[in-house]
Design an enzyme around this catalytic site. Structure first.
Site, short mmCIF file in Angstrom:
data_model
loop_
_atom_site.label_atom_id
_atom_site.label_comp_id
_atom_site.label_asym_id
_atom_site.label_seq_id
_atom_site.Cartn_x
_atom_site.Cartn_y
_atom_site.Cartn_z
N GLU A 167 1.10 -1.52 0.14
CA GLU A 167 0.04 -0.21 -0.01
C GLU A 167 0.88 1.02 -0.12
O GLU A 167 -0.11 2.69 -0.29
CB GLU A 167 -0.43 -0.16 1.61
CG GLU A 167 -2.19 -1.22 1.56
CD GLU A 167 -1.51 -3.03 1.70
OE1 GLU A 167 -2.25 -3.67 1.73
OE2 GLU A 167 -0.36 -2.57 2.62
N PHE B 86 -11.90 -7.64 12.91
CA PHE B 86 -10.82 -8.14 12.65
C PHE B 86 -10.65 -7.36 11.63
O PHE B 86 -11.21 -6.25 10.69
CB PHE B 86 -11.62 -9.67 12.10
CG PHE B 86 -9.84 -10.37 10.93
CD1 PHE B 86 -9.13 -9.95 11.08
CD2 PHE B 86 -10.50 -9.75 9.37
CE1 PHE B 86 -7.44 -10.74 10.49
CE2 PHE B 86 -8.70 -10.31 8.67
CZ PHE B 86 -8.05 -11.00 9.11
N GLN B 87 -9.11 -6.59 11.68
CA GLN B 87 -8.50 -5.64 10.64
C GLN B 87 -9.04 -4.14 10.31
O GLN B 87 -9.45 -4.05 9.51
CB GLN B 87 -9.25 -5.94 9.04
CG GLN B 87 -7.80 -6.89 8.68
CD GLN B 87 -7.24 -7.21 7.31
OE1 GLN B 87 -8.73 -7.40 6.34
NE2 GLN B 87 -6.37 -7.96 6.56
N LYS C 222 -18.00 -1.23 5.23
CA LYS C 222 -18.54 -2.31 3.97
C LYS C 222 -19.88 -2.83 4.03
O LYS C 222 -19.90 -2.27 2.93
CB LYS C 222 -17.76 -3.83 4.27
CG LYS C 222 -18.17 -4.80 3.30
CD LYS C 222 -17.60 -5.70 3.65
CE LYS C 222 -16.66 -6.84 2.78
NZ LYS C 222 -16.22 -8.02 3.30
N MET D 54 24.27 8.97 3.29
CA MET D 54 24.16 9.95 4.01
C MET D 54 24.09 10.06 4.76
O MET D 54 24.59 10.89 6.07
CB MET D 54 22.54 11.11 3.41
CG MET D 54 22.33 12.28 3.53
SD MET D 54 23.54 13.52 3.24
CE MET D 54 22.87 13.73 1.37
#
Length: 583
Positions: free
Chosen positions: A48, A110-111, A160, A477
């Protein structure tokens, strides 16, 4: 329509052609709708964060909003880095996230995560939509907020059950409009005061930033016109490169921590500074109380919160850069009495600073110097409409120093957040937007591995991005700061167990090239450009090359370290205890 149908229709109605995303349980209704249409092309990424950076690259190279779609929980949290990156660099990004059903919100389902709470600090605005009849209006508002005023990222969190629910779709023109109305026209009295101040200047400088690029091609053209009319020298932030051409006769080069000596000295010694679409960040100003101490400052910015936030200015002008520059150019033509000959002593002083050749480096016949690699890449691509992205580190600064940009929207880099791993997925986004153009990610061997999996996305979507890796076997760096500030104690900055990038390219189905000899570099670059598929180019460069010039943290512009001054003794004398704390 169902909520899922509304999402897809809103994308169509807002002109979205490409969408970057990764499916999951909480967005399956939307993905089912995407499957049944051909108007919006979905680009499947491998993480993502990659979706967010790809959408940023798409947005930065087109001037349109980039769009991403991710699932709830870890999908949303993985997007946070890209959201914060877009916020700091003012990139228009619309992020649509799935959420657990409304009845389960707050139950540790969940999630599940508090997406709105988590993303509030790293977005321009965000919404949790609990009623399907609000969904279309919120989505249209999201595009307005992301793309108007100072651009930035927004999040629309869609449970959802809202995606399954049926409601009334409102098209953009009849949707409730957001109350956000940024001021785009500058105050005419302030613009007149600015022009009068500029006309009196003996040692002026124009300091331009990413806001000029964000304002559109016309703003960049107006900036060039203003420079020609006034005869003023012009410098730019990292994000503003390309708004004024690098070949322009008034160009001083980039300013800031690793900017050109002449640009930084001009900023320090000027008597009038015109800041256009930049925000006086710490990498530009150095020590605030020693920043351009004798100048009167004009600041043009569309974001009122940027005015006087870091540096006090004498003439603030709130408005869109393009509109203000249009008024400024017209007023200058009508009323200004400035004599360009009066600026000759100032240009003579700039010429003396330029003679220091602050980007000089020692040539080497046996080892590829990283600066040389960028120079040869530039020569090989000069004259083509090339898009450059970068990762973050030494290679990023060398790219800014040695690659000349003639147009806006051709340079995509992570400026404010400094996100390692930005460049590869950003290149994917740029290539999707410009399928026939040459897109090159100038990368570091450490940074590129953070999102290397997106090579798989490039192969899947036939995006022939070129990943030009300056491989010095270090987090360059980090190693440079450890050498200069921490007694050369290289704590975990040597990147051991490196992959064979050529074999890795083959494993992904890409083309791999390795080059470690200066006299073979041109041919290898030509091969990279000619291959019509994704390329990983392992350019082996000098391991311990440092990036100069450099303003040590806590120091002023006139305290730069130049390559010939960067001895251990000079560094020790240049950096005080406060500077150590700031690193």
């Amino acid at each position: 329509m169902t909520g899922a149908e509304m999402v897809v229709q809103a994308l169509r109605d807002n002109g979205v052609k490409h969408l970057f995303g990764y499916p999951g349980g909480a967005v399956l209704p939307i993905y089912d709708e995407l499957f049944q249409q051909d108007d919006v092309h979905h680009i499947l990424v491998r993480h993502e964060q990659g979706a967010g950076h790809a959408a940023e690259g798409y947005a930065r190279s087109t001037g349109k909003a980039g769009v991403m779609l991710v699932t709830s929980g870890p999908g949303a949290t993985n997007a946070v880095t890209a959201l914060q990156d877009a916020l700091m660099d003012s990139i228009p990004l619309v992020c649509i996230t799935g959420q657990v059903p409304t009845a389960l919100i707050g139950s540790d389902a969940f999630q599940e995560c508090d997406t709105v709470g988590i993303t509030r600090p790293c977005t321009k605005h965000n919404w949790l939509v609990k009623d399907v009849n609000d969904l279309a209006g919120v989505l249209h508002e999201a595009f307005v907020v992301a793309t108007t005023g100072r651009p930035g990222p927004v999040v629309v969190d869609v449970p959802k059950d809202v995606q399954f629910a049926t409601g009334i779709y409102t098209p953009p023109q009849t949707a409730p409009r957001v109350s956000y109305h940024p001021q785009v026209d500058g105050d005419m009295e302030a613009i007149k005061a600015a022009v009068e101040l500029m006309a009196e200047a003996k040692r002026p400088v124009i300091y331009s930033g990413g806001g000029v690029v964000n304002s559109g091609a016309e703003a960049s053209q107006l900036l060039r016109e203003l420079v020609d009319l006034t005869g003023f020298p012009i410098t730019s932030t990292l994000m503003g490169l390309g708004a004024y051409p690098a070949s322009g006769k008034n160009w001083l080069g980039m300013l800031g921590m690793h900017g050109a000596y002449e640009a930084n000295m001009a900023m320090h010694d000027c008597d009038v500074m015109l800041c256009i679409g930049a925000r006086f960040d710490d990498r530009i100003t150095g020590r605030i109380d020693a920043f351009s101490p004798h100048s009167r400052k004009i600041h043009i910015d569309i974001d009122p919160s940027s005015i006087n936030k870091n540096v006090h200015v004498d003439v603030p002008i709130i408005g869109d850069v393009g509109r203000v520059l249009e008024d400024m150019v017209r007023l200058w033509r009508a009323t200004a009495r400035a004599d360009k000959k009066a600026l000759y002593p100032w240009w003579e002083q700039i010429a003396r600073w330029r003679a220091r050749d602050s980007f000089a480096y020692a040539a080497n016949k046996d080892v590829i110097m990283p600066q040389f690699a960028i120079e040869r890449l530039y020569e090989a691509t000069k004259g083509r409409d090339t898009f450059i992205t970068t990762e973050v580190g030494q290679h990023q600064m060398w790219a800014a120093q040695f690659y000349g940009f003639e147009k806006p929207n051709r340079w995509m880099t992570s400026g404010g957040l400094g996100t390692m791993g930005y460049g590869l997925p950003a290149a994917l986004g740029v290539q999707i937007a410009h399928p026939d153009s040459l897109v090159i990610d100038i990368a570091g061997d450490a940074s590129v591995q953070m999102t290397i999996q997106e090579m798989s996305s490039a192969v899947q979507h036939n995006a022939p991005i070129k990943i030009f890796i300056l491989n010095n076997q270090y987090m360059g760096m980090v190693r440079q700061w450890q050498q200069l500030l921490h007694g050369n104690r290289l704590s975990h900055s040597y990147t051991e167990a490196m992959p064979d990038f050529v074999k890795l390219a083959e494993a992904y189905g890409c083309h791999g090239i390795r080059c470690d000899k200066p006299d073979e570099l041109d041919d290898a670059i030509a091969e990279m450009i000619s291959v019509k598929k994704p390329v990983l180019f392992d350019c082996r460069v000098a391991a311990l090359a440092n990036c100069f010039p450099m303003i040590p943290s806590g120091k002023a512009h006139n305290e730069m370290l130049l390559p010939d001054e960067a001895t251990d003794e000079a560094v020790a004398n240049a950096i005080d205890a406060k500077g150590r704390e700031l690193v």
